[in-house]
Design a protein around this motif. Structure first.
Motif, PDB file in Angstrom:
ATOM      1  N   ALA A 172       0.858  -1.251   0.039  1.00 11.24           N
ATOM      2  CA  ALA A 172      -0.062  -0.067  -0.100  1.00 11.24           C
ATOM      3  C   ALA A 172       0.951   1.368  -0.022  1.00 11.24           C
ATOM      4  N   THR A 173       2.207   1.174   0.524  1.00 12.37           N
ATOM      5  CA  THR A 173       3.155   2.268   0.443  1.00 12.37           C
ATOM      6  C   THR A 173       4.341   1.878  -0.082  1.00 12.37           C
ATOM      7  N   VAL A 174       4.808   2.723  -1.163  1.00 13.37           N
ATOM      8  CA  VAL A 174       6.194   2.536  -1.907  1.00 13.37           C
ATOM      9  C   VAL A 174       6.818   3.649  -1.763  1.00 13.37           C
ATOM     10  N   ASN A 175       8.161   3.559  -1.128  1.00  9.65           N
ATOM     11  CA  ASN A 175       9.119   4.665  -1.084  1.00  9.65           C
ATOM     12  C   ASN A 175      10.142   4.442  -2.049  1.00  9.65           C
ATOM     13  N   VAL A 176      10.222   5.537  -2.975  1.00  7.23           N
ATOM     14  CA  VAL A 176      11.440   5.470  -3.877  1.00  7.23           C
ATOM     15  C   VAL A 176      12.092   6.974  -4.099  1.00  7.23           C
ATOM     16  N   GLU A 177      13.257   6.816  -4.665  1.00  6.52           N
ATOM     17  CA  GLU A 177      14.234   8.031  -4.651  1.00  6.52           C
ATOM     18  C   GLU A 177      13.799   8.762  -5.928  1.00  6.52           C
ATOM     19  N   CYS A 178      13.486   8.259  -7.168  1.00 10.59           N
ATOM     20  CA  CYS A 178      13.526   8.963  -8.552  1.00 10.59           C
ATOM     21  C   CYS A 178      12.337   8.525  -9.197  1.00 10.59           C
ATOM     22  N   SER A 179      11.667   9.463 -10.033  1.00 13.71           N
ATOM     23  CA  SER A 179      10.278   9.380 -10.531  1.00 13.71           C
ATOM     24  C   SER A 179      10.313   7.995 -11.548  1.00 13.71           C
ATOM     25  N   GLU A 180      11.823   7.767 -12.041  1.00 14.84           N
ATOM     26  CA  GLU A 180      11.740   6.824 -13.117  1.00 14.84           C
ATOM     27  C   GLU A 180      11.569   5.222 -12.356  1.00 14.84           C
ATOM     28  N   GLN A 181      11.718   5.573 -10.853  1.00 12.27           N
ATOM     29  CA  GLN A 181      11.494   4.195  -9.993  1.00 12.27           C
ATOM     30  C   GLN A 181      10.053   3.906  -9.836  1.00 12.27           C
ATOM     31  N   VAL A 182       9.184   4.819 -10.415  1.00 10.79           N
ATOM     32  CA  VAL A 182       7.649   4.637  -9.734  1.00 10.79           C
ATOM     33  C   VAL A 182       7.018   3.487 -10.878  1.00 10.79           C
ATOM     34  N   PRO A 183       6.613   2.442  -9.956  1.00 10.63           N
ATOM     35  CA  PRO A 183       6.179   1.317 -10.791  1.00 10.63           C
ATOM     36  C   PRO A 183       4.884   1.731 -11.723  1.00 10.63           C
ATOM     37  N   ALA A 184       4.710   0.999 -12.554  1.00  9.63           N
ATOM     38  CA  ALA A 184       3.585   1.016 -13.525  1.00  9.63           C
ATOM     39  C   ALA A 184       2.370   0.809 -13.013  1.00  9.63           C
ATOM     40  N   VAL A 185       1.286   1.345 -13.390  1.00 12.57           N
ATOM     41  CA  VAL A 185      -0.040   1.036 -12.920  1.00 12.57           C
ATOM     42  C   VAL A 185      -0.489  -0.380 -13.317  1.00 12.57           C
ATOM     43  N   PRO A 186      -0.958  -1.231 -12.200  1.00 10.70           N
ATOM     44  CA  PRO A 186      -1.330  -2.565 -12.649  1.00 10.70           C
ATOM     45  C   PRO A 186      -2.649  -2.637 -13.295  1.00 10.70           C
ATOM     46  N   ASN A 187      -2.954  -3.730 -13.876  1.00  8.25           N
ATOM     47  CA  ASN A 187      -4.404  -3.857 -14.426  1.00  8.25           C
ATOM     48  C   ASN A 187      -5.100  -4.783 -13.373  1.00  8.25           C
ATOM     49  N   VAL A 188      -6.125  -3.880 -12.458  1.00  8.31           N
ATOM     50  CA  VAL A 188      -6.841  -4.458 -11.537  1.00  8.31           C
ATOM     51  C   VAL A 188      -8.063  -4.834 -12.229  1.00  8.31           C
ATOM     52  N   THR A 189      -8.642  -5.944 -11.787  1.00 12.61           N
ATOM     53  CA  THR A 189      -9.975  -6.292 -12.091  1.00 12.61           C
ATOM     54  C   THR A 189     -10.833  -6.590 -10.732  1.00 12.61           C
ATOM     55  N   ALA A 190     -12.217  -6.881 -10.810  1.00 13.94           N
ATOM     56  CA  ALA A 190     -12.955  -7.232  -9.720  1.00 13.94           C
ATOM     57  C   ALA A 190     -13.768  -8.228 -10.104  1.00 13.94           C
ATOM     58  N   THR A 191     -14.166  -9.331  -8.982  1.00 16.89           N
ATOM     59  CA  THR A 191     -14.974 -10.426  -9.059  1.00 16.89           C
ATOM     60  C   THR A 191     -16.061 -10.095  -8.052  1.00 16.89           C
ATOM     61  N   ASP A 192     -17.449 -10.560  -8.274  1.00 15.61           N
ATOM     62  CA  ASP A 192     -18.254 -10.330  -7.462  1.00 15.61           C
ATOM     63  C   ASP A 192     -18.796 -11.662  -6.925  1.00 15.61           C
ATOM     64  N   ASN A 193     -19.396 -11.883  -5.729  1.00 17.06           N
ATOM     65  CA  ASN A 193     -19.900 -13.081  -5.297  1.00 17.06           C
ATOM     66  C   ASN A 193     -21.088 -13.609  -5.889  1.00 17.06           C
ATOM     67  N   CYS A 194     -21.865 -12.705  -6.596  1.00 15.91           N
ATOM     68  CA  CYS A 194     -23.070 -12.931  -7.230  1.00 15.91           C
ATOM     69  C   CYS A 194     -22.943 -13.199  -8.783  1.00 15.91           C
ATOM     70  N   GLY A 195     -21.684 -12.863  -9.247  1.00 13.43           N
ATOM     71  CA  GLY A 195     -21.245 -13.349 -10.555  1.00 13.43           C
ATOM     72  C   GLY A 195     -21.548 -12.062 -11.581  1.00 13.43           C
ATOM     73  N   ILE A 196     -21.987 -10.988 -11.131  1.00 12.73           N
ATOM     74  CA  ILE A 196     -22.346 -10.063 -12.023  1.00 12.73           C
ATOM     75  C   ILE A 196     -20.969  -9.264 -12.376  1.00 12.73           C
ATOM     76  N   GLN A 197     -20.825  -8.400 -13.557  1.00  6.50           N
ATOM     77  CA  GLN A 197     -19.824  -7.930 -14.007  1.00  6.50           C
ATOM     78  C   GLN A 197     -19.686  -6.438 -13.225  1.00  6.50           C
ATOM     79  N   VAL A 198     -18.353  -6.245 -12.769  1.00  6.49           N
ATOM     80  CA  VAL A 198     -18.098  -5.096 -11.814  1.00  6.49           C
ATOM     81  C   VAL A 198     -17.040  -4.235 -12.696  1.00  6.49           C
TER      82      VAL A 198
END
Length: 280
Positions: free
Chosen positions: A182-208
Motif C-alpha cells: 500500500a505504500t511504496v518509497n522510491v528516490e527517483c521518478s523513473e522508479q515509480v512502478p507502472a499502474v497494474p491492471n486491476v479487475t474485480a470479481t463479485d460473489n453473485c457473478g455480476i460484471q463489476v
C-alpha cells in the motif's frame, strides 16, 4: 285346546355394536349376519333395512341398519346399528417441511421449488395448491420469496406450510491484481512502478467495473512528490470496496563526484610538480 304363540323369535347372535364411529367410507364394517330361531320351530326370515343419511362430503354420512325378525304369528323383534362416518383429519405431508427461513446472498442460489405431496387418511386424491410471492428490494439480489403450499381433502380438512427465502447481497466485490504494497518509497521518478491492471470479481457473478484515479501532489523539486492511486468497485446492490496505494518519491542523496584526485592532501617541493586539475 287353545294354541297361541306369543313368544318373539330369539336372535342366534350377540347384538352388533349399537354405535360405530369411523373416519372413512371404506372403514364401514360389512353387514354382520343376523339370524333368529322360533320357539315353534318355524323358519324365521330376517329383514334388513339400511338407511343412509348423507353429509356434506363422501366421507361424512350416517348409516342406520335395522334387522327385524318376525314369526308366522306376527311376534317380532328387532335390533339396530348406527354407523357414523366423519372424516375430520387433514391430509398428512409425505415430506418433512422445507427449511424456513433460508438466508442467501445471491439470486442464483435460490433453491428450486421442492416437491410436496400428501397422503389422506381416507385415500382420496389430494391436489396441492402452490403459490410464490416475491417482494422486491432495492437491487436484483435483494428480495424475499414466500412459498406457500396448501391442500384440502374432499371434506374440507386442510393443511398448509410455508417457506421464506431472504436474498440479501451484502458482500463487496473483490479487487484482483492489486499491487503488493500500500505504500511504496522510491528516490527517483523513473522508479515509480507502472499502474497494474486491476479487475474485480463479485460473489453473485455480476460484471463489476473497476474505477481508477491517480492524484499527484508536487514537492519542492522534480524528484520530490507523492502519487496516490485508488482503485474502487461497486456491485449493483451498492456493496463497495477500495484500495489506495501511496507512492512517495523523495531524492535525499547528494550527487557523487567522479574522477577526484587520489589524495585529499598532496605535498610537493616545487611548483612545477603541481598536478594538473583533473576533470571531475
Amino acid at each position: 285346546i287353545v294354541v297361541e304363540d306369543a313368544i318373539k323369535p330369539v336372535w342366534n347372535q350377540l347384538a352388533p355394536p349399537a354405535v360405530v364411529n369411523v373416519e372413512c367410507a371404506e372403514d364401514v364394517p360389512p353387514v354382520p349376519l343376523q339370524t333368529a330361531w322360533d320357539n315353534c320351530g318355524v323358519p324365521i326370515d330376517v329383514e334388513l333395512v339400511e338407511l343412509e343419511l348423507p353429509g356434506t362430503c363422501p366421507n361424512q354420512t350416517q348409516i342406520t341398519r335395522i334387522w327385524t325378525a318376525e314369526d308366522a304369528c306376527g311376534n317380532s323383534t328387532s335390533r339396530q346399528q348406527v354407523i357414523n362416518v366423519n372424516d375430520n383429519k387433514a391430509p398428512v405431508w409425505d415430506q418433512a417441511a422445507p427449511m424456513s427461513p433460508i438466508n442467501l446472498a445471491c439470486a442464483q442460489d435460490v433453491p428450486p421449488v421442492p416437491a410436496q405431496t400428501l397422503t389422506d387418511n381416507c385415500d382420496v386424491p389430494i391436489i396441492v395448491d402452490f403459490s410464490e410471492v416475491i417482494q422486491p428490494g432495492d437491487c436484483p439480489n435483494e428480495f424475499t420469496i414466500t412459498r406457500t403450499w396448501s391442500a384440502q381433502d374432499d371434506c374440507g380438512n386442510s393443511t398448509s406450510r410455508q417457506q421464506v427465502i431472504n436474498v440479501n447481497d451484502d458482500v463487496a466485490p473483490v479487487l484482483v491484481g492489486l499491487p503488493a504494497n500500500a505504500t511504496v518509497n522510491v528516490e527517483c521518478s523513473e522508479q515509480v512502478p507502472a499502474v497494474p491492471n486491476v479487475t474485480a470479481t463479485d460473489n453473485c457473478g455480476i460484471q463489476v467495473v473497476v474505477q481508477f484515479s491517480e492524484v499527484e501532489i508536487p514537492g519542492t523539486c522534480s524528484n520530490q512528490y507523492t502519487i496516490t492511486r485508488t482503485w474502487s468497485a461497486q456491485d449493483d446492490c451498492g456493496n463497495s470496496t477500495a484500495f489506495t496505494q501511496t507512492i512517495n518519491i523523495s531524492d535525499t542523496k547528494a550527487p557523487v563526484l567522479s574522477g577526484l584526485p587520489a589524495g585529499a592532501t598532496v605535498n610537493l617541493e616545487c611548483s612545477e610538480q603541481t598536478p594538473a586539475v583533473p576533470a571531475v
